[in-house]
Design a protein around this motif. Sequence first.
Motif, PDB file in Angstrom:
ATOM      1  N   THR A 238      30.128  43.333  41.663  1.00 53.85           N
ATOM      2  CA  THR A 238      30.670  42.195  42.064  1.00 53.85           C
ATOM      3  C   THR A 238      32.133  42.094  42.461  1.00 53.85           C
ATOM      4  O   THR A 238      32.927  42.867  42.130  1.00 53.85           O
ATOM      5  CB  THR A 238      30.794  40.954  40.781  1.00 53.85           C
ATOM      6  OG1 THR A 238      29.439  41.171  40.089  1.00 53.85           O
ATOM      7  CG2 THR A 238      31.173  39.763  41.179  1.00 53.85           C
ATOM      8  N   SER A 239      32.038  41.354  43.734  1.00 53.34           N
ATOM      9  CA  SER A 239      33.483  41.589  44.478  1.00 53.34           C
ATOM     10  C   SER A 239      33.991  40.108  44.689  1.00 53.34           C
ATOM     11  O   SER A 239      33.191  39.295  44.969  1.00 53.34           O
ATOM     12  CB  SER A 239      33.421  42.457  45.841  1.00 53.34           C
ATOM     13  OG  SER A 239      34.422  42.200  46.621  1.00 53.34           O
ATOM     14  N   TYR A 240      35.375  39.993  44.726  1.00 57.36           N
ATOM     15  CA  TYR A 240      36.050  38.781  44.959  1.00 57.36           C
ATOM     16  C   TYR A 240      37.025  38.855  46.106  1.00 57.36           C
ATOM     17  O   TYR A 240      37.672  38.124  46.516  1.00 57.36           O
ATOM     18  CB  TYR A 240      37.143  38.519  43.861  1.00 57.36           C
ATOM     19  CG  TYR A 240      36.347  37.937  42.475  1.00 57.36           C
ATOM     20  CD1 TYR A 240      35.625  38.651  41.635  1.00 57.36           C
ATOM     21  CD2 TYR A 240      36.535  36.745  42.388  1.00 57.36           C
ATOM     22  CE1 TYR A 240      35.005  38.249  40.552  1.00 57.36           C
ATOM     23  CE2 TYR A 240      35.900  36.106  41.377  1.00 57.36           C
ATOM     24  CZ  TYR A 240      35.114  36.804  40.355  1.00 57.36           C
ATOM     25  OH  TYR A 240      34.624  36.144  39.340  1.00 57.36           O
TER      26      TYR A 240
ATOM     27  N   SER B  86      26.488  34.724  46.977  1.00 54.45           N
ATOM     28  CA  SER B  86      27.178  34.396  45.479  1.00 54.45           C
ATOM     29  C   SER B  86      26.396  34.844  44.313  1.00 54.45           C
ATOM     30  O   SER B  86      25.197  34.991  44.250  1.00 54.45           O
ATOM     31  CB  SER B  86      27.022  32.632  45.405  1.00 54.45           C
ATOM     32  OG  SER B  86      27.274  32.532  44.136  1.00 54.45           O
ATOM     33  N   GLY B  87      27.007  35.308  43.379  1.00 54.54           N
ATOM     34  CA  GLY B  87      26.442  36.082  41.951  1.00 54.54           C
ATOM     35  C   GLY B  87      27.343  37.098  41.272  1.00 54.54           C
ATOM     36  O   GLY B  87      28.388  37.556  42.153  1.00 54.54           O
ATOM     37  N   TRP B  88      26.828  37.518  40.264  1.00 55.37           N
ATOM     38  CA  TRP B  88      27.523  38.546  39.445  1.00 55.37           C
ATOM     39  C   TRP B  88      26.585  39.263  38.774  1.00 55.37           C
ATOM     40  O   TRP B  88      25.542  38.823  38.490  1.00 55.37           O
ATOM     41  CB  TRP B  88      28.667  38.044  38.750  1.00 55.37           C
ATOM     42  CG  TRP B  88      28.335  36.860  37.887  1.00 55.37           C
ATOM     43  CD1 TRP B  88      28.030  36.980  36.580  1.00 55.37           C
ATOM     44  CD2 TRP B  88      28.365  35.562  38.291  1.00 55.37           C
ATOM     45  NE1 TRP B  88      27.924  35.689  36.044  1.00 55.37           N
ATOM     46  CE2 TRP B  88      27.929  34.843  36.930  1.00 55.37           C
ATOM     47  CE3 TRP B  88      28.840  34.694  39.067  1.00 55.37           C
ATOM     48  CZ2 TRP B  88      27.920  33.445  37.003  1.00 55.37           C
ATOM     49  CZ3 TRP B  88      28.722  33.383  39.259  1.00 55.37           C
ATOM     50  CH2 TRP B  88      28.405  32.799  37.999  1.00 55.37           C
ATOM     51  N   ALA B  89      26.775  40.506  38.093  1.00 56.60           N
ATOM     52  CA  ALA B  89      25.939  41.081  36.948  1.00 56.60           C
ATOM     53  C   ALA B  89      24.884  41.343  37.711  1.00 56.60           C
ATOM     54  O   ALA B  89      23.659  41.267  37.185  1.00 56.60           O
ATOM     55  CB  ALA B  89      26.029  40.121  35.957  1.00 56.60           C
TER      56      ALA B  89
ATOM     57  N   PHE C   6      20.251  39.358  38.873  1.00 57.14           N
ATOM     58  CA  PHE C   6      21.567  39.265  39.080  1.00 57.14           C
ATOM     59  C   PHE C   6      21.737  37.619  38.532  1.00 57.14           C
ATOM     60  O   PHE C   6      20.923  36.685  38.220  1.00 57.14           O
ATOM     61  CB  PHE C   6      22.253  39.179  40.490  1.00 57.14           C
ATOM     62  CG  PHE C   6      21.737  38.302  41.494  1.00 57.14           C
ATOM     63  CD1 PHE C   6      20.423  38.285  42.072  1.00 57.14           C
ATOM     64  CD2 PHE C   6      22.453  37.122  41.823  1.00 57.14           C
ATOM     65  CE1 PHE C   6      20.233  37.578  43.091  1.00 57.14           C
ATOM     66  CE2 PHE C   6      22.190  36.121  42.616  1.00 57.14           C
ATOM     67  CZ  PHE C   6      20.880  36.544  43.456  1.00 57.14           C
ATOM     68  N   ILE C   7      23.034  37.059  38.281  1.00 60.76           N
ATOM     69  CA  ILE C   7      23.160  35.867  37.756  1.00 60.76           C
ATOM     70  C   ILE C   7      24.115  35.041  39.241  1.00 60.76           C
ATOM     71  O   ILE C   7      24.908  35.748  39.508  1.00 60.76           O
ATOM     72  CB  ILE C   7      24.298  35.917  36.656  1.00 60.76           C
ATOM     73  CG1 ILE C   7      23.541  36.802  35.400  1.00 60.76           C
ATOM     74  CG2 ILE C   7      24.559  34.446  36.251  1.00 60.76           C
ATOM     75  CD1 ILE C   7      22.402  36.091  34.870  1.00 60.76           C
ATOM     76  N   ALA C   8      23.829  33.759  39.211  1.00 63.36           N
ATOM     77  CA  ALA C   8      24.347  32.877  40.041  1.00 63.36           C
ATOM     78  C   ALA C   8      24.221  31.405  39.600  1.00 63.36           C
ATOM     79  O   ALA C   8      23.320  31.000  38.761  1.00 63.36           O
ATOM     80  CB  ALA C   8      23.953  33.082  41.421  1.00 63.36           C
TER      81      ALA C   8
END
Lengths: 435, 183
Positions: free
Chosen positions: A224-226, A247-250, A262-264
């Motif tokens: 995940t990058s910001y 959009s998303g993470w993990a 992933f999670i979003a």
Amino acid sequence: MPRNALAHTLLCLASLCLLAMSLQTQAQTQVIEINQGNDQQARIAIIPFAGKASENLAQIAGKDLASTGQFEQLDDKDFLSLPRPGDTPMFRDWRMLGADYLLMGALQESATGFALSYELYDIQTQRQLLSRKLPLRTQQLRLGGHKVADDVYQAVTGLKGAFASTRLAYVLKAQNSTDNKKQGQKFSLIISDSDGQNAQTLISSKQPIVTPTWSHNVKLLAYTSYENKKPEIIVHPLSGNRKNLGSGWAPSFSPDGTTLAFIAPDARTGKAKLFLYNLAGNQRQQLTQGYSVDGEPAFSETGNEIYFSSNRGGKTQIYRLNISTKAITRATRTGHYNARPSLSRDNKSLVFIHQPARGQGFYLASQDLATDDMRILHKGFDSDSPSVAPNGAFIVFAEAGQLKRASVDTGQVDTLIGKTAGRSIREPTWSGYLR
Amino acid sequence: MYKQIITAAALATVLTGCSSTGQQPAPVTEYGQTSAVEDDLTVNSVDIANLDGPAFDEAVADLSPEQLEEVFQSLDDTIYFELASNQLSADSQITLDRYASILKNAPDRQMEIQGHCDVRGTQSFNMSLGLERAQAVKSYLQITHNIPASQLKPHSYGEELTLCDDLTEACHSQNRRAVIVKN
């Protein structure tokens, strides 16, 4: 260094450029099956390796073997002789010291770096179990030590080692300790050897880098990058162009590498939900609904289940989604909070973070998936991000900014990288075997 | 906070006369409008932010887009929550009421809302939980003030940007926050 050069170095180090490796094996004796209980360690004499180099390979191998909890290393102050490969050991002397095994090695300088030779003897039977030669470039010295550990581990226990042929990825957060604000923070995604050493930076940023994960073939990392000031999933080949999936993470790769879980946020409710991303078709598919908070997906080795954490039952627990049937069942049974699921490659164990009751610490725990028996492996105060080695023998995890490694069989925990002011290690993840 | 009702004249003073440059109030032209010079004077955004609710709403309704933006930038950026819940503190609700007022008068302006967690629990589940804090701010603005969803951009930051890392309640309550992103 330029990205292609870095990738080449990583890949070459990774496989020890195995094409160049020549093995000189003795007629291999049968691997002697040692039934090691926790209370019966193999006593090994490791002779300091002959030859000069910038790394101490005997020490590297010794540390790896000691960390398994299955080897007790004899003190080299007591050694009457210091044999080298090619010497015949004085077996009676070693028997008197109580050694079960004798390991010796030598490093010779060569045109391209070094030639490493090493031999392992069973003192009781007086048989040579290993005799190997390995060319090493200077940057590969540490890996040479790890390879020695793998070979000894396999020769003695029959189990495949994961010291030389795997990698860790983790995030290093560096911060001026006097500076509590966002400015002056740096996040780096690090790839290292299985002991956290030999760190190479894949990418760094002033914005957070979070939740790194390996593809099973160890050719890609996803994280995940910001960089666009919001959490987005990046797929980053070790050699090749990185891709932003939005959009998303993990993220978590399916074993066959075709899909990312992933999670979003749910588009309507804004709740964190489980999604699948088809990497070839560039399409996302939502798998969970509802008003709970879901997180942390982990594909099982079958590729048909995804374990994830969720507060859908009130407390945060780990659940299991069957991708074909869409059925969701609860996996963790006890405790106030269970999260961060990680599966062993043999699909027999679920490893996770467990808080027994409110106000208590967050402990490393393991659950047998056949019997649902759970045991706490380590009672640190704030353990996080466990990841199982592909041979199932070790778990790497983070605790209070330190990188730690636990032996699954013996429960022994070693600190691989301790805390230094302003630097903290986060979210380690263990790769599969390099080919 | 000033409780008295601000008259139009006093409002003009606030807008123009409290400047540190010591300039005279802008001359009124023959059509009853102030000259263009007024727009060059810095809005005393701190004074506006200190007005109570209704007066604040009145004040911002008269501001130009640039002035609105200035007031936006001057508002408190951190939103706090009650212990162990996603209930906004009373002070935070007041702060958000002001943001709502500005957003209503600047329908093209989007607002980014960061949701943060304390360090307890796993780092990756906190990525999911952080979204709850950002969503709580968004919901308040949508439900209480009818701000359209399109103006509100909530993002989770999990525990990535903690202000402190001690395992104390004092530190946890500092970290449990939402942040309105300023430029």
